[in-house]
Design an enzyme around this catalytic site. Sequence first.
Site, PDB file in Angstrom:
ATOM      1  N   CYS A  31     -38.194  49.139 -15.221  1.00 14.76           N
ATOM      2  CA  CYS A  31     -39.187  48.975 -16.232  1.00 14.76           C
ATOM      3  C   CYS A  31     -40.681  49.321 -16.306  1.00 14.76           C
ATOM      4  CB  CYS A  31     -39.193  47.622 -17.037  1.00 14.76           C
ATOM      5  SG  CYS A  31     -37.448  47.297 -17.606  1.00 14.76           S
ATOM      6  N   CYS A  60     -43.859  38.245 -12.859  1.00 11.31           N
ATOM      7  CA  CYS A  60     -42.879  38.828 -12.170  1.00 11.31           C
ATOM      8  C   CYS A  60     -43.023  39.856 -10.958  1.00 11.31           C
ATOM      9  CB  CYS A  60     -41.896  39.373 -13.090  1.00 11.31           C
ATOM     10  SG  CYS A  60     -40.843  40.808 -12.735  1.00 11.31           S
ATOM     11  N   GLU A  68     -39.735  35.887  -4.990  1.00  9.10           N
ATOM     12  CA  GLU A  68     -40.820  34.732  -5.630  1.00  9.10           C
ATOM     13  C   GLU A  68     -39.983  33.678  -6.264  1.00  9.10           C
ATOM     14  OE1 GLU A  68     -44.162  38.167  -6.269  1.00  9.10           O
ATOM     15  OE2 GLU A  68     -43.381  36.840  -7.663  1.00  9.10           O
ATOM     16  N   CYS A 104     -35.632  45.167  -8.105  1.00  7.90           N
ATOM     17  CA  CYS A 104     -34.907  45.237  -9.384  1.00  7.90           C
ATOM     18  C   CYS A 104     -34.582  46.722  -9.595  1.00  7.90           C
ATOM     19  CB  CYS A 104     -35.386  44.456 -10.534  1.00  7.90           C
ATOM     20  SG  CYS A 104     -34.791  44.645 -12.114  1.00  7.90           S
ATOM     21  N   CYS A 158     -43.467  46.587 -15.474  1.00  8.26           N
ATOM     22  CA  CYS A 158     -43.096  45.403 -14.526  1.00  8.26           C
ATOM     23  C   CYS A 158     -43.381  45.820 -13.235  1.00  8.26           C
ATOM     24  CB  CYS A 158     -41.506  45.047 -14.888  1.00  8.26           C
ATOM     25  SG  CYS A 158     -40.913  43.645 -13.717  1.00  8.26           S
ATOM     26  N   CYS A 199     -39.001  29.059 -12.614  1.00  8.38           N
ATOM     27  CA  CYS A 199     -38.751  30.397 -12.614  1.00  8.38           C
ATOM     28  C   CYS A 199     -38.261  31.030 -11.376  1.00  8.38           C
ATOM     29  CB  CYS A 199     -40.089  31.163 -12.948  1.00  8.38           C
ATOM     30  SG  CYS A 199     -40.026  32.893 -13.250  1.00  8.38           S
TER      31      CYS A 199
HETATM   32  N1  SAH Z   1     -34.842  41.410 -15.603  1.00 10.62           N
HETATM   33  C1  SAH Z   1     -34.754  40.385 -16.280  1.00 10.62           C
HETATM   34  C2  SAH Z   1     -35.588  39.073 -15.910  1.00 10.62           C
HETATM   35  C3  SAH Z   1     -37.053  39.301 -15.297  1.00 10.62           C
HETATM   36  S1  SAH Z   1     -38.506  39.395 -15.870  1.00 10.62           S
HETATM   37  C4  SAH Z   1     -35.318  40.742 -17.772  1.00 10.62           C
HETATM   38  O1  SAH Z   1     -35.935  41.880 -17.791  1.00 10.62           O
HETATM   39  O2  SAH Z   1     -35.474  40.052 -18.723  1.00 10.62           O
HETATM   40  C5  SAH Z   1     -38.870  38.192 -17.054  1.00 10.62           C
HETATM   41  C6  SAH Z   1     -39.739  38.715 -18.262  1.00 10.62           C
HETATM   42  O3  SAH Z   1     -40.895  39.316 -17.824  1.00 10.62           O
HETATM   43  C7  SAH Z   1     -38.875  40.192 -18.901  1.00 10.62           C
HETATM   44  O4  SAH Z   1     -38.972  39.949 -20.200  1.00 10.62           O
HETATM   45  C8  SAH Z   1     -39.999  41.254 -18.723  1.00 10.62           C
HETATM   46  O5  SAH Z   1     -39.879  42.289 -19.411  1.00 10.62           O
HETATM   47  C9  SAH Z   1     -41.259  40.412 -18.500  1.00 10.62           C
HETATM   48  N2  SAH Z   1     -42.117  41.191 -17.813  1.00 10.62           N
HETATM   49  C10 SAH Z   1     -42.113  41.861 -16.495  1.00 10.62           C
HETATM   50  N3  SAH Z   1     -43.344  42.415 -16.095  1.00 10.62           N
HETATM   51  C11 SAH Z   1     -44.322  41.981 -17.212  1.00 10.62           C
HETATM   52  C12 SAH Z   1     -45.816  42.112 -17.373  1.00 10.62           C
HETATM   53  N4  SAH Z   1     -46.488  42.884 -16.434  1.00 10.62           N
HETATM   54  N5  SAH Z   1     -46.304  41.532 -18.420  1.00 10.62           N
HETATM   55  C13 SAH Z   1     -45.523  40.890 -19.188  1.00 10.62           C
HETATM   56  N6  SAH Z   1     -44.293  40.574 -19.113  1.00 10.62           N
HETATM   57  C14 SAH Z   1     -43.590  41.156 -17.981  1.00 10.62           C
END
Ligand code: SAH
Length: 366
Positions: A132, A359, A108, A128, A135, A121
Site C-alpha cells: 500500500c 505502522c 515494532e 509486508c 504505508c 498494537c
Molecule cells: N495489514 C493490515 C494491518 C496493518 S496497518 C491492514 O492493512 O489492515 C493498520 C492500519 O493502519 C491499516 O488500516 C493501514 O491501512 C493503516 N495505515 C498504514 N499506514 C498509514 C498511514 N501512514 N497513515 C494512516 N494510516 C495508515
Amino acid sequence: MPQPGELVFESPKRGKPPIHFLDLTAAERKKAVSELGLPGFRADQVSKHVFEHLDKRPEDWSDVPLDARTAITQALMPELLEPVRTIECDDGETVKTLWRLHDSSLVESVLMRYPNRVTMCISSQAGCGMNCPFCATGQAGLTRNLSTAEIFGQVLAGAQALARDEIAGGPGRVSNVVFMGMGEPLANYNAVMGAIHRIIDPSPEGLGISARGVTVSTVGLVPRIKQLATEGLPVTLALSLHAPDNELRDTLVPINTRWSVEEVLDALWEYADVSKRRVSIEYALIKDINDQPERARLLAQRCQGQLVHVNLIPLNPTPGSKWTASRKEDERAFVRILENAGVAVTVRDTRGREIDGACGQLAALE
Ligand code: SAH
C-alpha cells in the site's frame, strides 16, 4: 490447492526462528517437556508462571527444580525478541518498542494506556507484501512471517511490564490487542491464529484476554476472511478499505485488483453475520485523494443497514510522501455525510504520532 494469486503471500523460509514454548499448545508443551526426560506436569507449572504470574525470570519458578528450569529454558525458550529501542510519549502512557529478531529483522509494537483499557498494537510479519503506497511498512516489502511466539511475545512483554509496574499509571493488564502493527495478519494465518489462542485462551493455555478485545485488521484477503469466520472466535474484524470505489482502491490497496470492493465487503458482512460482531472499516483520510463528499456518500451507501463502524484515520504522512492528511473541514464534512446516513463513525485519535506511532515508521528509520 493454492488459489490463484496465493503464492504472493508465501514468505521465504529464510530466517525462520527456532521453536519456542510459546509456539506450543498446552498439550504440545507437555509432550516437549516429556521429551526432555521431565515429568509432563512441569509444563503446566511453567505455563502458570508464564501466563498467570507473568514471571519473566525462571528464578521465580520456585516450585520447579533448578535442573528442570535449566533444561526447559535451554531447550524451549530461546531469546526471540531483543528490545533495541523504546520510545515513550503521553507521559509514558504510550510506549513503542522496536524489537530485533534472531535473524536481525526489525518489528515494532506499541502499548497505549487509556483511563479504562490498555491496548497493544502488534506486528505479525517483518515488513509486508501488500505494497500500500501510503504505508511505511509497505515500502520495504516482506521480509518474512513471524512465528506464533514472536507475535505473542510482543503481547507478553507488555503484560509483564504492566504487571511489574513498569508503565506509567501503576500496575495493570492488557485488555485489548490489535493486529495493526507491521504486516498483513491474514497472510500469516496459522501463526496469527496460534497467537490469538495464546492471547484469549484461559491459563494455562494462554493469557485469558477477552476475544472481544482482539482486533484483526486486514487489507481484505477474502478466502482468509471466510476462513476466520469459521473459527468461531468472537474477535473483531477490521477491513482497511480506504476507498469505496475500485478505481481508487486498486491504487491505494493494490490487492484490490485481486478481490474487489464488492467482494471484500460481502466477505466483511458475512463475517459480521456469522460472528454477530460489529465489524470495522478503516479509512485513512488523504487530502484530495479519497476525502471527497461523493466518496463519503458512496461509502455511506455501501454501509447501509450493516453492523459496521467506520474508523477514519487522519493520514500519518510517511517520510518523502507526497500525500498528507485531509483538511479539517473536509474531514468534518466526511464525518457528517456518514453520520447523516446513520453510519457509526469516529475519527481515530492519533496517539503516538510524535513517536512515529504509525505502522512501520520506527523500523524504517532504523
Ligand atoms: N495489514 C493490515 C494491518 C496493518 S496497518 C491492514 O492493512 O489492515 C493498520 C492500519 O493502519 C491499516 O488500516 C493501514 O491501512 C493503516 N495505515 C498504514 N499506514 C498509514 C498511514 N501512514 N497513515 C494512516 N494510516 C495508515
